[in-house]
Each structure stands twice: as C-alpha cells, then as structure tokens.
Motif scaffolding. Structure first.
Motif, PDB file in Angstrom:
ATOM      1  N   ALA A   8       0.830  -1.205   0.000  1.00  0.00           N
ATOM      2  CA  ALA A   8       0.000   0.000   0.000  1.00  0.00           C
ATOM      3  C   ALA A   8       0.859   1.248   0.000  1.00  0.00           C
ATOM      4  CB  ALA A   8      -0.925   0.011   1.217  1.00  0.00           C
ATOM      5  N   TYR A   9       0.307   2.305  -0.564  1.00  0.00           N
ATOM      6  CA  TYR A   9       0.943   3.629  -0.555  1.00  0.00           C
ATOM      7  C   TYR A   9      -0.056   4.622   0.030  1.00  0.00           C
ATOM      8  CZ  TYR A   9       2.765   8.098  -2.358  1.00  0.00           C
ATOM      9  OH  TYR A   9       3.217   9.385  -2.472  1.00  0.00           O
ATOM     10  N   ILE A  10       0.386   5.393   1.037  1.00  0.00           N
ATOM     11  CA  ILE A  10      -0.475   6.368   1.705  1.00  0.00           C
ATOM     12  C   ILE A  10       0.181   7.736   1.647  1.00  0.00           C
ATOM     13  CG2 ILE A  10      -1.588   7.022   3.870  1.00  0.00           C
ATOM     14  CD1 ILE A  10      -1.519   4.060   4.673  1.00  0.00           C
ATOM     15  N   THR A  11      -0.464   8.704   1.011  1.00  0.00           N
ATOM     16  CA  THR A  11       0.050  10.078   1.031  1.00  0.00           C
ATOM     17  C   THR A  11      -0.373  10.742   2.339  1.00  0.00           C
ATOM     18  OG1 THR A  11      -1.870  11.089  -0.066  1.00  0.00           O
ATOM     19  CG2 THR A  11      -0.147  10.183  -1.485  1.00  0.00           C
ATOM     20  N   GLY A  12       0.446  11.663   2.805  1.00  0.00           N
ATOM     21  CA  GLY A  12       0.142  12.299   4.088  1.00  0.00           C
ATOM     22  C   GLY A  12       0.105  11.273   5.205  1.00  0.00           C
ATOM     23  N   VAL A  85      -3.732   2.188  -2.939  1.00  0.00           N
ATOM     24  CA  VAL A  85      -3.297   3.581  -2.801  1.00  0.00           C
ATOM     25  C   VAL A  85      -4.364   4.347  -2.030  1.00  0.00           C
ATOM     26  CG1 VAL A  85      -2.713   5.718  -4.002  1.00  0.00           C
ATOM     27  CG2 VAL A  85      -1.960   3.512  -4.940  1.00  0.00           C
ATOM     28  N   LEU A  86      -3.946   5.063  -0.986  1.00  0.00           N
ATOM     29  CA  LEU A  86      -4.836   5.953  -0.249  1.00  0.00           C
ATOM     30  C   LEU A  86      -4.342   7.383  -0.427  1.00  0.00           C
ATOM     31  CD1 LEU A  86      -7.181   6.477   1.750  1.00  0.00           C
ATOM     32  CD2 LEU A  86      -5.509   6.237   3.601  1.00  0.00           C
ATOM     33  N   ALA A  87      -5.096   8.173  -1.193  1.00  0.00           N
ATOM     34  CA  ALA A  87      -4.774   9.589  -1.401  1.00  0.00           C
ATOM     35  C   ALA A  87      -5.360  10.365  -0.232  1.00  0.00           C
ATOM     36  CB  ALA A  87      -5.331  10.067  -2.732  1.00  0.00           C
ATOM     37  N   ASN A  88      -4.519  10.618   0.761  1.00  0.00           N
ATOM     38  CA  ASN A  88      -4.979  11.157   2.034  1.00  0.00           C
ATOM     39  C   ASN A  88      -4.490  12.575   2.320  1.00  0.00           C
ATOM     40  OD1 ASN A  88      -5.683  10.972   5.079  1.00  0.00           O
ATOM     41  ND2 ASN A  88      -3.464  11.189   5.093  1.00  0.00           N
ATOM     42  N   LEU A 137      -9.419  10.186   0.344  1.00  0.00           N
ATOM     43  CA  LEU A 137      -9.934  10.650   1.618  1.00  0.00           C
ATOM     44  C   LEU A 137     -10.572  12.009   1.374  1.00  0.00           C
ATOM     45  CD1 LEU A 137     -10.086  11.455   4.686  1.00  0.00           C
ATOM     46  CD2 LEU A 137      -9.688   9.038   4.240  1.00  0.00           C
ATOM     47  N   ALA A 138     -11.883  12.023   1.254  1.00  0.00           N
ATOM     48  CA  ALA A 138     -12.611  13.275   1.039  1.00  0.00           C
ATOM     49  C   ALA A 138     -13.082  13.804   2.396  1.00  0.00           C
ATOM     50  CB  ALA A 138     -13.767  13.055   0.073  1.00  0.00           C
ATOM     51  N   SER A 139     -14.344  14.121   2.523  1.00  0.00           N
ATOM     52  CA  SER A 139     -14.865  14.695   3.757  1.00  0.00           C
ATOM     53  C   SER A 139     -16.374  14.857   3.603  1.00  0.00           C
ATOM     54  CB  SER A 139     -14.220  16.066   4.009  1.00  0.00           C
ATOM     55  OG  SER A 139     -14.893  16.773   5.034  1.00  0.00           O
ATOM     56  N   LEU A 140     -17.078  14.919   4.728  1.00  0.00           N
ATOM     57  CA  LEU A 140     -18.490  15.306   4.638  1.00  0.00           C
ATOM     58  C   LEU A 140     -18.621  16.713   4.067  1.00  0.00           C
ATOM     59  CD1 LEU A 140     -20.070  13.894   7.935  1.00  0.00           C
ATOM     60  CD2 LEU A 140     -20.209  12.968   5.616  1.00  0.00           C
ATOM     61  N   ALA A 141     -17.525  17.484   4.120  1.00  0.00           N
ATOM     62  CA  ALA A 141     -17.507  18.801   3.478  1.00  0.00           C
ATOM     63  C   ALA A 141     -17.555  18.683   1.964  1.00  0.00           C
ATOM     64  CB  ALA A 141     -16.265  19.582   3.899  1.00  0.00           C
ATOM     65  N   GLY A 142     -17.456  17.459   1.441  1.00  0.00           N
ATOM     66  CA  GLY A 142     -17.593  17.231   0.012  1.00  0.00           C
ATOM     67  C   GLY A 142     -19.026  17.073  -0.437  1.00  0.00           C
TER      68      GLY A 142
END
Length: 236
Positions: A8-12, A85-88, A137-142
């Motif tokens: 796995a690859y995790i940004t941030g 991949v997790l784009a965080n 990784l988005a948000s409820l703000a999305g």
C-alpha cells in the motif's frame, strides 16, 4: 483481497488519518509506504510504525506530479508492485469568501484536489497490473457546504466528483475506486492538538478499520462512496 504481503501507498501518512490507516494495514500483514513533504517527519513516523522491511518512508509533495511518479517508482523498485493507494494528503483554511487569501485558496485546490489526481495519474499503471484499489480521503464537506468553507468545500466537492468519475473509468480494468467522507476526526488538522476532549470524534484507527473492510469486501461488491460520522456529536 488476501492482505498479507500486499503493498500500500499512503500520502500524508506521517500523522493523523494516514498514520492510523498505516498502523491497521501493517497489523493485517501488509507492507506500507508513507509519504509527506518533510522527509525527516516521514522517517520518524516510519520508525514508529515498524520494521524497515515492511515500512518505506518517501518524500513527496502531491501538488507536483513528478514527485508522485518518483514515489511510485521507489515503491516498485523496493517491493515490485503496488496493490492499494490511499490519497490522504490534505490541508484546510477557513474564512469568509471575501477574506480568504489567494494563497490559501490555491493551496487547498492544489493539495486536496490536484493532489489526488497526481497520485492516481502516477499509480494507475501499477494498479492496472495488480487489479488494485484506489481510495481517496474526502470529507463530509464534500457534500455539505458551510459558511467560511468555500475553498475547502470546493476542493472536497471536487474530490468526491473526481473519485466517482474515476471509478467509472477504471472498473473496466478491475481497479476498485472508493472515496471515504469522514466527519469530525481526532487529528492535528487545522491546528488541533488531539487530547481527551476529542474522545467523541472518529479516531484515525477507525478509518483504518474502514479501509480494511473495503479491502476485504467481496470483489463483486464496491462501496464507492462512504460517509462516516461520529455516533454522538459533542454537546456544546
């Protein structure tokens, strides 16, 4: 997906949600690469996470496509493939639209939105090979706009739309794509210092459990957009 030995690859990934997810993936027997802009901080986090054989620290600024290409190349050179991949990586600045600075606006768009594009663009070939999983990784703000949040809302609405369209593009290659949209999480985001007062919030490791649930889902089933929120919000 059989998780033991998967990569796995995790940004941030040096703190907050990224770090919490990395912990859970490692506990499941995976190998995890984490990245961030400050290599010293990423290396310190990697040392805390576990053995050198299973954790890789990478310096990458997701606002730069070339950085993400380099990061993916490092992972492939080290471990030979890439499965998840997790784009965080993300930032937030909050102010009325007539007061928010141009610098803060572009920093959020470049990190939160352009960053997830760069990470996917750099990793998509590897994910085609592995028939892997791409998670943003988005948000409820999305999906829920709020005062003082125009820039952050714009970036996260964009992440949700981008991820859902990418899901339709990539499922023909057997790549699964999902977006996770958390509410309040106990992290250092926006200058917060996690402590006892944040016990009511979602914890980073809870998002890690959610990622594991996605990875273990039957391949025929895809939860493409997941909203997650604290069970009982703090009473003000």
């Amino acid at each position: 997906m059989e998780l033991k030995g998967k990569i796995a690859y995790i940004t941030g990934g040096s703190k907050g949600i990224g770090y919490g997810v990395a912990q859970k993936l490692l506990q499941a027997g995976m190998k995890v690469a984490i990245s961030g802009r400050n290599l010293e901080s990423v290396r310190a986090a990697a040392k805390q996470l576990g053995s050198k054989e299973n954790v890789l620290a990478i310096a990458s600024d997701v606002t730069k496509l070339e950085d993400e290409h380099t990061a993916i190349s490092q992972i492939i050179a080290e471990w030979g493939s890439l499965d998840v991949v997790l784009a965080n990586a993300g930032v937030g600045h909050f102010a009325p639209i007539d007061e928010i600075s141009d610098e803060h606006w572009h920093q959020m768009i470049n990190t939160n939105l352009n960053g997830v594009f760069h990470t996917l663009k750099a990793s998509v070939s590897a994910l085609k090979q592995s028939k892997g999983y791409y998670i943003t990784l988005a948000s409820l703000a999305g999906t829920n706009f709020f005062a003082n949040g125009a820039g952050y809302n714009a970036s996260k609405f964009g992440v949700v739309g981008f991820t859902q369209a990418a899901m339709l593009d990539l499922r023909q290659y057997d790549i699964k794509v999902s977006t996770i949209m958390p509410g309040s999480v106990a992290t250092h985001f926006n200058g917060n210092e996690p402590e006892a007062k944040d016990a009511w919030k979602i914890q980073p490791e809870d998002i890690g459990d959610l990622v594991l649930d996605l990875l273990r889902m039957n391949p025929r089933t895809l939860p493409s957009k997941i909203e997650v929120r604290p069970t009982r919000p703090d009473k003000k």
